[in-house]
Design a protein around this motif. Structure first.
Motif, PDB file in Angstrom:
ATOM      1  N   UNK A 196       0.851  -1.188   0.000  1.00 20.05           N
ATOM      2  CA  UNK A 196       0.000   0.000   0.000  1.00 20.05           C
ATOM      3  C   UNK A 196       0.888   1.241   0.000  1.00 20.05           C
ATOM      4  N   UNK A 197       0.607   2.166  -0.906  1.00 21.61           N
ATOM      5  CA  UNK A 197       1.352   3.422  -0.968  1.00 21.61           C
ATOM      6  C   UNK A 197       0.493   4.544  -0.401  1.00 21.61           C
ATOM      7  N   UNK A 198       1.082   5.367   0.453  1.00 19.11           N
ATOM      8  CA  UNK A 198       0.422   6.557   0.981  1.00 19.11           C
ATOM      9  C   UNK A 198       1.036   7.785   0.328  1.00 19.11           C
ATOM     10  N   UNK A 199       0.175   8.671  -0.219  1.00 21.78           N
ATOM     11  CA  UNK A 199       0.626   9.921  -0.823  1.00 21.78           C
ATOM     12  C   UNK A 199      -0.240  11.051  -0.283  1.00 21.78           C
ATOM     13  N   UNK A 200       0.394  12.061   0.290  1.00 20.70           N
ATOM     14  CA  UNK A 200      -0.317  13.257   0.764  1.00 20.70           C
ATOM     15  C   UNK A 200       0.065  14.464  -0.067  1.00 20.70           C
ATOM     16  N   UNK A 201      -0.925  15.337  -0.349  1.00 19.48           N
ATOM     17  CA  UNK A 201      -0.597  16.554  -1.092  1.00 19.48           C
ATOM     18  C   UNK A 201      -0.335  17.711  -0.136  1.00 19.48           C
ATOM     19  N   UNK A 202       0.000  18.877  -0.710  1.00 16.23           N
ATOM     20  CA  UNK A 202       0.577  19.946   0.096  1.00 16.23           C
ATOM     21  C   UNK A 202      -0.352  20.504   1.166  1.00 16.23           C
ATOM     22  N   UNK A 230      -0.002  11.274  11.196  1.00 14.87           N
ATOM     23  CA  UNK A 230      -1.218  10.694  11.748  1.00 14.87           C
ATOM     24  C   UNK A 230      -1.808   9.660  10.801  1.00 14.87           C
ATOM     25  N   UNK A 231      -1.893  10.009   9.534  1.00 15.71           N
ATOM     26  CA  UNK A 231      -2.473   9.094   8.549  1.00 15.71           C
ATOM     27  C   UNK A 231      -1.612   7.847   8.407  1.00 15.71           C
ATOM     28  N   UNK A 232      -0.296   8.051   8.297  1.00 18.56           N
ATOM     29  CA  UNK A 232       0.606   6.905   8.137  1.00 18.56           C
ATOM     30  C   UNK A 232       0.540   5.979   9.342  1.00 18.56           C
ATOM     31  N   UNK A 233       0.602   6.524  10.540  1.00 17.55           N
ATOM     32  CA  UNK A 233       0.579   5.684  11.743  1.00 17.55           C
ATOM     33  C   UNK A 233      -0.711   4.889  11.850  1.00 17.55           C
ATOM     34  N   UNK A 234      -1.821   5.515  11.495  1.00 18.37           N
ATOM     35  CA  UNK A 234      -3.111   4.816  11.548  1.00 18.37           C
ATOM     36  C   UNK A 234      -3.175   3.730  10.490  1.00 18.37           C
ATOM     37  N   UNK A 235      -2.734   4.060   9.278  1.00 16.91           N
ATOM     38  CA  UNK A 235      -2.734   3.078   8.194  1.00 16.91           C
ATOM     39  C   UNK A 235      -1.795   1.920   8.504  1.00 16.91           C
ATOM     40  N   UNK A 252      -7.883   4.848  -2.939  1.00 17.13           N
ATOM     41  CA  UNK A 252      -8.896   5.515  -2.129  1.00 17.13           C
ATOM     42  C   UNK A 252      -8.463   6.947  -1.852  1.00 17.13           C
ATOM     43  N   UNK A 253      -9.390   7.882  -2.092  1.00 15.36           N
ATOM     44  CA  UNK A 253      -9.136   9.301  -1.825  1.00 15.36           C
ATOM     45  C   UNK A 253      -9.978   9.729  -0.626  1.00 15.36           C
ATOM     46  N   UNK A 254      -9.322  10.336   0.345  1.00 20.82           N
ATOM     47  CA  UNK A 254      -9.986  10.738   1.585  1.00 20.82           C
ATOM     48  C   UNK A 254     -10.050  12.267   1.687  1.00 20.82           C
ATOM     49  N   UNK A 255     -11.101  12.803   2.323  1.00 23.08           N
ATOM     50  CA  UNK A 255     -11.151  14.224   2.644  1.00 23.08           C
ATOM     51  C   UNK A 255     -10.391  14.478   3.949  1.00 23.08           C
ATOM     52  N   UNK A 256      -9.202  15.028   3.839  1.00 26.25           N
ATOM     53  CA  UNK A 256      -8.374  15.214   5.023  1.00 26.25           C
ATOM     54  C   UNK A 256      -8.540  16.594   5.661  1.00 26.25           C
ATOM     55  N   UNK A 257      -9.458  17.402   5.128  1.00 23.36           N
ATOM     56  CA  UNK A 257      -9.785  18.689   5.761  1.00 23.36           C
ATOM     57  C   UNK A 257     -11.279  18.760   6.047  1.00 23.36           C
ATOM     58  N   UNK A 258     -12.113  18.589   5.027  1.00 22.41           N
ATOM     59  CA  UNK A 258     -13.560  18.678   5.187  1.00 22.41           C
ATOM     60  C   UNK A 258     -14.066  17.579   6.126  1.00 22.41           C
ATOM     61  N   UNK A 259     -14.662  17.986   7.235  1.00 24.02           N
ATOM     62  CA  UNK A 259     -15.200  17.022   8.187  1.00 24.02           C
ATOM     63  C   UNK A 259     -14.155  16.306   9.018  1.00 24.02           C
ATOM     64  N   UNK A 260     -12.895  16.730   8.927  1.00 27.33           N
ATOM     65  CA  UNK A 260     -11.806  16.040   9.618  1.00 27.33           C
ATOM     66  C   UNK A 260     -11.604  16.698  10.983  1.00 27.33           C
ATOM     67  N   UNK A 261     -12.470  16.353  11.919  1.00 26.83           N
ATOM     68  CA  UNK A 261     -12.441  16.995  13.230  1.00 26.83           C
ATOM     69  C   UNK A 261     -12.210  16.004  14.348  1.00 26.83           C
ATOM     70  N   UNK A 262     -12.939  16.176  15.432  1.00 22.10           N
ATOM     71  CA  UNK A 262     -12.804  15.332  16.617  1.00 22.10           C
ATOM     72  C   UNK A 262     -13.120  13.883  16.265  1.00 22.10           C
ATOM     73  N   UNK A 263     -12.219  12.961  16.621  1.00 28.21           N
ATOM     74  CA  UNK A 263     -12.405  11.546  16.310  1.00 28.21           C
ATOM     75  C   UNK A 263     -12.023  11.161  14.900  1.00 28.21           C
TER      76      UNK A 263
END
Length: 212
Positions: free
Chosen positions: A3-9, A17-22, A110-121
């Motif tokens: 599995x490859x993880x890629x984050x944009x700017x 956080x994303x890498x550790x969870x994945x 898989x593309x995730x929204x890492x800002x919109x709705x990315x709050x508590x929990x």
């Protein structure tokens, strides 16, 4: 599975956080995670369009079996990834999206929204999404009475993409070469890609671009 993880700017600060969870979820099921960055907001910037190009390179070369990426809303990254051959990317917001995308569409990105709705929990939601994506076989259908038509439709979609997209090596030759070089001339890419890629023609072309 690799599995490859890629984050944009815009969301680079969440890479750890994303890498550790994945990694926590993937390791339970024997999967390997490669972190292509961005690692911090100070790294050489990646746009969501570049993420799509990277996903296309990784999937088509065999350097990765699955790509996890995203952007602020996830939509831009999804659109960019689906621009490339053999990449089938879904927008994943919650665990039911993850489960049904895996079982119905059997995608490889898989593309995730890492800002919109990315709050508590948010990290819990990510964990549960990754569980539903990677905890077992995909493409099994949902609901069960829809297995046969869903699997048939997936094969049809794959065949349509073969017709509507040119081979990845042709894209690499025809795409803006400065844009391509800016995308792949990164230490993390060179270290991970050349260690794992299987397509000799793509590997050689990128080596030539990078003067390796």
């Amino acid at each position: 599975m690799r599995i490859a993880l890629i984050n944009e700017n815009s969301q680079a600060g969440k890479n750890e956080l994303i890498y550790n969870t994945l990694q926590m979820v993937a390791s339970k099921y024997g999967h390997t995670v490669d972190n292509y960055g961005m690692f911090t907001a100070d790294d050489q910037a990646l746009t969501y369009v570049q993420n799509g190009l990277l996903a296309g390179i990784l999937i088509n070369s065999g350097a990765a079996d699955f790509v996890v990426t995203g952007c602020g809303t996830g939509s831009g990254a999804m659109l960019a990834c689906n621009s490339f051959p053999k990449v089938l990317c879904g927008l994943i917001v919650d665990p039911s999206d993850a489960y049904m995308f895996g079982q119905i569409n059997d995608g490889n990105c898989a593309a995730f929204p890492f800002a919109k709705g990315f709050g508590w929990g948010a990290e819990l939601n990510l964990e549960y999404c990754f569980e539903k994506l990677f905890n077992g076989p995909r493409g099994q259908g949902y609901p069960k009475e829809r297995v046969i038509p869903e699997q048939r439709n997936k094969k049809i979609l794959d065949s349509v993409k073969e017709v509507t997209h040119m081979p990845m090596i042709e894209i690499l030759k025809r795409i803006d070469q400065k844009f391509l070089l800016e995308t792949v001339d990164r230490p993390s890419f060179k270290k991970l890609f050349f260690a794992n890629a299987k397509d000799a023609e793509i590997v050689q072309y990128l080596k030539d671009i990078l003067h390796l």
